[in-house]
Design an enzyme around this catalytic site. Structure first.
Site, short mmCIF file in Angstrom:
data_model
loop_
_atom_site.label_atom_id
_atom_site.label_comp_id
_atom_site.label_asym_id
_atom_site.label_seq_id
_atom_site.Cartn_x
_atom_site.Cartn_y
_atom_site.Cartn_z
N CYS A 92 -23.56 -23.70 -74.89
CA CYS A 92 -24.22 -24.82 -75.40
C CYS A 92 -25.58 -24.15 -75.95
CB CYS A 92 -24.67 -25.56 -74.27
SG CYS A 92 -25.64 -27.21 -74.72
N THR A 98 -38.07 -22.81 -82.69
CA THR A 98 -38.04 -21.66 -83.37
C THR A 98 -36.74 -21.29 -84.15
OG1 THR A 98 -37.22 -20.08 -81.59
CG2 THR A 98 -39.60 -20.35 -81.75
N HIS A 100 -34.38 -19.26 -83.41
CA HIS A 100 -33.72 -18.57 -82.31
C HIS A 100 -32.28 -19.30 -82.59
CE1 HIS A 100 -34.62 -15.91 -79.20
NE2 HIS A 100 -33.59 -15.95 -79.02
C1 DLZ Z 1 -32.80 -17.16 -75.78
C2 DLZ Z 1 -31.92 -18.19 -75.62
C3 DLZ Z 1 -32.40 -19.66 -76.43
C4 DLZ Z 1 -33.65 -19.56 -76.90
N1 DLZ Z 1 -31.66 -20.91 -76.41
C5 DLZ Z 1 -30.32 -20.43 -75.82
C6 DLZ Z 1 -29.44 -21.75 -75.95
O1 DLZ Z 1 -29.84 -22.76 -76.45
N2 DLZ Z 1 -28.14 -21.54 -75.59
C7 DLZ Z 1 -27.70 -20.41 -75.31
O2 DLZ Z 1 -26.32 -20.26 -74.83
N3 DLZ Z 1 -28.41 -19.30 -74.97
C8 DLZ Z 1 -29.64 -19.35 -75.49
N4 DLZ Z 1 -30.57 -18.22 -75.22
C9 DLZ Z 1 -29.83 -17.01 -74.82
C10 DLZ Z 1 -29.39 -16.05 -75.73
O3 DLZ Z 1 -27.91 -16.61 -76.13
C11 DLZ Z 1 -29.02 -14.75 -75.03
O4 DLZ Z 1 -28.50 -14.69 -73.64
C12 DLZ Z 1 -30.57 -13.95 -74.82
O5 DLZ Z 1 -30.95 -13.82 -76.09
C13 DLZ Z 1 -30.00 -12.45 -74.23
O6 DLZ Z 1 -29.57 -11.59 -75.14
#
Ligand code: DLZ
Length: 166
Positions: A92, A98, A100
């Site tokens: 999810c 940002t 990201h």
């Molecule tokens: C860092 C991050 C962010 C900001 N948002 C999410 C998100 O909404 N959903 C998700 O599954 N993972 C998120 N992550 C974590 C990244 O998927 C990842 O685990 C980290 O950047 C480490 O590689």
């Protein structure tokens, strides 16, 4: 895709006659990020597999920190167990302040497709990409169904498709 007009969660699976769900082995890899949502996706997927005849013992559930790790985890699961027929990837990703979101969502979608093609194996994209938490809640057992259920149905359809070619 689940939307106002169509809720894939309500679509049932009609396999070819020779398909035997008792003999399939499926990996499920779940992102811990937004786990209040991804736990529901996992429950929907596992319950759907079992309801369609897949033995619980043939379903291996693993978790990873975030959605970005789903494609590499799928590869690791396929390498660790040559008998796996498919991997369902559940996550999810929610839009933040940002960029990201864009990087993660694109990398996960491209990565999952690449693993599926490289391994000629069903690797299912069960990842919600939402603007806010409410959209995620609506699609993880809420008013727009459960993407985990849809992912499980897609997984069985693809295994059935692959076996029908033999
Ligand atoms: C860092 C991050 C962010 C900001 N948002 C999410 C998100 O909404 N959903 C998700 O599954 N993972 C998120 N992550 C974590 C990244 O998927 C990842 O685990 C980290 O950047 C480490 O590689």
């Amino acid at each position: 895709m689940a939307d106002k007009k169509k809720n894939l969660s309500e679509i049932s699976f009609t396999p070819h006659k020779q398909f035997s769900p008792q003999q399939v082995r499926i990996g499920v890899v779940v992102s811990q990020w937004n786990n209040e949502v991804t736990d529901k996706l996992k429950d929907g997927a596992v319950e759907t597999l079992i309801a369609n005849g897949v033995p619980k013992a043939n379903i291996r559930v693993c978790s990873v920190p975030g959605s970005f790790e789903l494609p590499s985890a799928a590869v690791m699961m396929l390498e660790a167990d040559e008998k796996l027929d498919a991997v369902i990837c559940l996550g999810c990703i929610i839009q933040g302040e940002t960029r990201h979101f864009d990087f993660i969502a694109q990398a996960v979608a491209d990565g999952i497709e690449k693993v599926a093609i490289d391994y000629a194996t069903p690797v299912i994209f069960g990842v919600l990409t939402c603007n806010d938490m409410q959209q995620a809640v609506d699609r993880s057992g809420g008013k727009h169904g459960n993407k985990g259920v849809e992912a499980a149905v897609s997984c069985l359809q693809m295994i059935d498709f692959q076996r029908s070619l033999c």
